[in-house]
Scaffold this motif. Sequence first.
Motif, PDB file in Angstrom:
ATOM      1  N   UNK A  51      29.680   0.082 -21.178  1.00 16.03           N
ATOM      2  CA  UNK A  51      28.538   0.471 -20.229  1.00 16.03           C
ATOM      3  C   UNK A  51      27.465  -0.511 -20.271  1.00 16.03           C
ATOM      4  N   UNK A  52      26.960  -0.610 -21.553  1.00 20.51           N
ATOM      5  CA  UNK A  52      25.752  -1.243 -21.883  1.00 20.51           C
ATOM      6  C   UNK A  52      26.145  -2.905 -21.478  1.00 20.51           C
ATOM      7  N   UNK A  53      27.221  -3.397 -21.981  1.00 17.55           N
ATOM      8  CA  UNK A  53      27.516  -4.693 -21.840  1.00 17.55           C
ATOM      9  C   UNK A  53      27.564  -4.996 -20.278  1.00 17.55           C
ATOM     10  N   UNK A  54      28.536  -4.521 -19.631  1.00 16.44           N
ATOM     11  CA  UNK A  54      28.597  -4.566 -17.961  1.00 16.44           C
ATOM     12  C   UNK A  54      27.443  -4.355 -17.436  1.00 16.44           C
ATOM     13  N   UNK A  55      26.566  -3.473 -17.657  1.00 17.43           N
ATOM     14  CA  UNK A  55      25.284  -3.324 -17.191  1.00 17.43           C
ATOM     15  C   UNK A  55      24.309  -4.666 -17.359  1.00 17.43           C
ATOM     16  N   UNK A  56      24.455  -5.211 -18.355  1.00 18.76           N
ATOM     17  CA  UNK A  56      23.722  -6.588 -18.786  1.00 18.76           C
ATOM     18  C   UNK A  56      24.298  -7.689 -17.953  1.00 18.76           C
ATOM     19  N   UNK A  57      25.656  -7.760 -17.742  1.00 18.68           N
ATOM     20  CA  UNK A  57      26.080  -8.613 -16.901  1.00 18.68           C
ATOM     21  C   UNK A  57      25.832  -8.799 -15.628  1.00 18.68           C
ATOM     22  N   UNK A  58      25.911  -7.784 -15.044  1.00 20.30           N
ATOM     23  CA  UNK A  58      25.635  -7.370 -13.787  1.00 20.30           C
ATOM     24  C   UNK A  58      24.192  -7.908 -13.404  1.00 20.30           C
ATOM     25  N   UNK A  59      23.410  -7.518 -14.249  1.00 19.42           N
ATOM     26  CA  UNK A  59      22.073  -8.060 -14.158  1.00 19.42           C
ATOM     27  C   UNK A  59      21.725  -9.624 -14.416  1.00 19.42           C
ATOM     28  N   UNK A  60      22.414  -9.875 -15.350  1.00 21.04           N
ATOM     29  CA  UNK A  60      22.294 -11.329 -15.798  1.00 21.04           C
ATOM     30  C   UNK A  60      23.088 -12.387 -15.058  1.00 21.04           C
TER      31      UNK A  60
END
Length: 343
Positions: free
Chosen positions: A120-129
């Motif tokens: 969850x943390x990684x994909x949240x970062x991916x969507x933002x970045x």
Amino acid sequence: MVNNPQFDNLPPIKLIPLNDEAVSVVQQQGRRSATKTSLPTDIRWVKVLEFLRSNNLAPNSRKLYERELKRFLGWTQLHYHELRPRHLGLYKEYLRDEVKTDSGKPLSKSSINAGAAALKSFFKWMCYTYPDIIATNPTLGIKLEKVPLPPAQSLTDEQMERVWSALELLGETKQRDTALVHILIHGLRAGEIVQLNVGSFDGKLLFLPNTKTNEPRLVPLRSESRDVLEAYLQSRSEQGEDLTSLSPLMISHHASYKGERLSYHGIYFAVEKIGELAGIEDLHPHQFRHTYATDLLLLGVDPSHARKLTGHQSEKAFRRYTLRSEQEAAIAAYYRAIGEEAE
């Protein structure tokens, strides 16, 4: 053979014989070249490494995230933009039904949640970045397992007395470790202590610019702890150390790292040794944080203020500490109601 005037003026071909060593070098170069072409870089892992570098993670958190993300990438060959919520649902089933611990047991609900939280943390970062790579977070529909909140691992008054007595038995590290415990009893995480500099202490407060929640925090120290910390720094100065605002607040006594910043593992090792001397099995730094949070509430500090002091972002996570204070208050109210003094 037909003579072609076009090639009459070309220089003759000269064959250069290769000795055994030269042949070996050519063969090795060929093998290296073949290896390079047969093992292309996994671009998905490159993004994971970027994620780990760009986030302020404690060493243990970083290790957990790296392990869980590596496990996920080993489970699927799909690229990030190809993933859908159903894939993440299948992965959660995989964690629950197929992955085993070293002892051969199924993963606990907490371990499954740790894996899901890392994703969850990684994909949240991916969507933002990288919104151009992945526009929709495939983990949004993933629900965490319901796990009862574990009780606070607070130390009793008797155990704390044994800790203070154990500090008196230490040799070279006695002053450093006494100062360390005085900081720990104010609720700091081990990772936060590692980052502290001499300039973080103004004689009364500790300033933490980098915390787990990415929010700066001020920690007020009690009088005795301020005196212990002042004495520790004064001792280092008297021993010839040139202290500046950027000097580490806690230093190592290990032969290979003497005088350098005390590491995360160094803090755990120091506390473990104190626990052995105090007769407290598996003593670890976080128990002092639990004790601090519990004591704040028993002293009657407003829970919202207590959370600010401890740096807890989640009200749910902090709930474990309020349970004991509420129970203590209920017991006291009962004895008052029946006209007896609480023992």
